[in-house]
Design an enzyme around this catalytic site. Sequence first.
Site, PDB file in Angstrom:
ATOM      1  CG  ASP A 218      -7.937 -12.451   6.160  1.00  0.00           C
ATOM      2  OD1 ASP A 218      -7.482 -11.437   5.910  1.00  0.00           O
ATOM      3  OD2 ASP A 218      -8.188 -13.035   7.361  1.00  0.00           O
TER       4      ASP A 218
ATOM      5  CG  ASP B 157      11.671   6.262  -6.858  1.00  0.00           C
ATOM      6  OD1 ASP B 157      10.441   6.702  -7.613  1.00  0.00           O
ATOM      7  OD2 ASP B 157      12.060   5.318  -7.719  1.00  0.00           O
TER       8      ASP B 157
ATOM      9  CG  HIS C 184       8.916   1.568  -0.250  1.00  0.00           C
ATOM     10  ND1 HIS C 184       9.211   1.663   0.718  1.00  0.00           N
ATOM     11  CD2 HIS C 184       7.589   0.893  -0.039  1.00  0.00           C
ATOM     12  CE1 HIS C 184       8.495   1.357   1.909  1.00  0.00           C
ATOM     13  NE2 HIS C 184       7.560   0.934   1.026  1.00  0.00           N
TER      14      HIS C 184
ATOM     15  CG  ASP D 269      12.937   3.195 -12.324  1.00  0.00           C
ATOM     16  OD1 ASP D 269      12.756   3.257 -10.961  1.00  0.00           O
ATOM     17  OD2 ASP D 269      12.952   4.110 -12.747  1.00  0.00           O
TER      18      ASP D 269
ATOM     19  CB  THR E  33      11.276   6.768 -11.884  1.00  0.00           C
ATOM     20  OG1 THR E  33      12.051   6.064 -10.817  1.00  0.00           O
ATOM     21  CG2 THR E  33      12.464   7.639 -12.685  1.00  0.00           C
TER      22      THR E  33
ATOM     23  CG  HIS F  25      -0.272  -2.102   5.212  1.00  0.00           C
ATOM     24  ND1 HIS F  25      -0.191  -1.351   6.074  1.00  0.00           N
ATOM     25  CD2 HIS F  25       0.473  -1.734   4.142  1.00  0.00           C
ATOM     26  CE1 HIS F  25       0.847  -0.697   6.047  1.00  0.00           C
ATOM     27  NE2 HIS F  25       1.469  -0.885   4.837  1.00  0.00           N
TER      28      HIS F  25
ATOM     29  N   GLY G  61      -3.855 -13.480   7.462  1.00  0.00           N
ATOM     30  CA  GLY G  61      -3.036 -13.328   6.413  1.00  0.00           C
ATOM     31  C   GLY G  61      -3.653 -12.493   5.514  1.00  0.00           C
TER      32      GLY G  61
END
Length: 362
Positions: free
Chosen positions: A85, A217, A193, A224, A219, A70, A83
């Site tokens: 920074d 997810d 993610h 993974d 895990t 972000h 960017g």
Amino acid sequence: MLLLNLLSFFSILGLTQAVLIRPFTCPGDAFRALNLRCCHFYEVVEDLKMNLFKNRCGGEAHAVLRLTFHDAIGISSKLGGGGADGSILVYREIELQDRSNAGLKKALDILEPYVEKYPKVSPGDMIQLAGAVSLTVCPGAPRISFFAGRPYPRAPAPPGLIPGHFHDVSTILARLGDVGFLPHEVVALLASHSIAGAHNVDTTIRQLTSSLSAPLDSTHDQFDTQFYLETLLAGSTYPGTGAHFGEVPAAIPGTVRLASDHKIARDPRTSCAWQSMINNQSKMKIDFAAAMVKMSLLGQSLLTLIDCSEVIPDPLALRSRTANYPPEQRKSNVETTCKILPFPNLSTQPGPATAVSPIPQI
Ligand SMILES: *[C@@H]1O[C@H](CO)[C@@H](O)[C@H](O)[C@H]1NC(C)=O
Ligand SMILES: *[C@@H]1O[C@H](CO)[C@@H](O)[C@H](O)[C@H]1NC(C)=O
């Protein structure tokens, strides 16, 4: 210059720790370094690892890793922006108004004390350094390069540059394409993610579980490929009370599925890159590491940065290397649209489907 290139080469391979002996003793005698100009980062890394992340792949690591993106993506070929920074730290009141930055306040709050404690580390360096360190507490993650010397930010990022989970695929690919990312690199960045939770998508989760975040997810404490598999399974469940803005049904109880992930997994421009990650841990690591470093350099010039990758410790090893279907899931539930790659043969975890626990509040 040759030595520097050689060192970069080794650090990209993740070999600096293993094959090179650090020749210099840093001031204070506590650390040894390959490059004396990297000395002051060793202490910061230890502090972040033990005190900010508490050496575990939890909500703090997830939040700080999210922050790297972000901050960095706040740059555009037309509108400018610095960017990677550190502007999101310095101009937080302005940048937090961007809808896609919802929920980042906590990440900024927990990193802020370290920015104050280590004035030699610029805000932009601190964010990317902390992101690289956050990966080292998540088993299976790659050891990524860290370049130091980002100047202090000069202005907030222009508004509207941050892709969100509610955007469509074309918008996301165009936004990232504008700063040089190809569709398969966007898919690689989304490996983040695999170690993530969402707390501003389905806010009813908070009421139901008193926790802030639902994992993406099963895990979330491991880097993974389960994330890529589970996002491709037909969905029917919500972690909270039902569909919210930018949320679609998930396959695994307790997890939340972002609309953007769901669509990128099935879009013809990205579906094969997505599927190719499933059960290919080394591909996921290598592609993600390359995309992360590219992202960490947005708006920056490598010519003025120093390679301090040596300060990044080796990440923890993965517990299980093979992807598998969560209980009660199977091949027939897969919704891949990739026609040119065979789908990997995976086994199903035994037992009844149980809800994945939410990630504790930070
Ligand atoms: C994993 O990905 C690499 C790089 O694309 C590829 O060469 C390799 O064959 C893949 N491995 C498997 C088991 O699919
Ligand atoms: C999966 O297993 C089937 C049957 O054993 C085999 O024919 C196929 O090639 C396997 N696919 C992959 C991608 O390994």
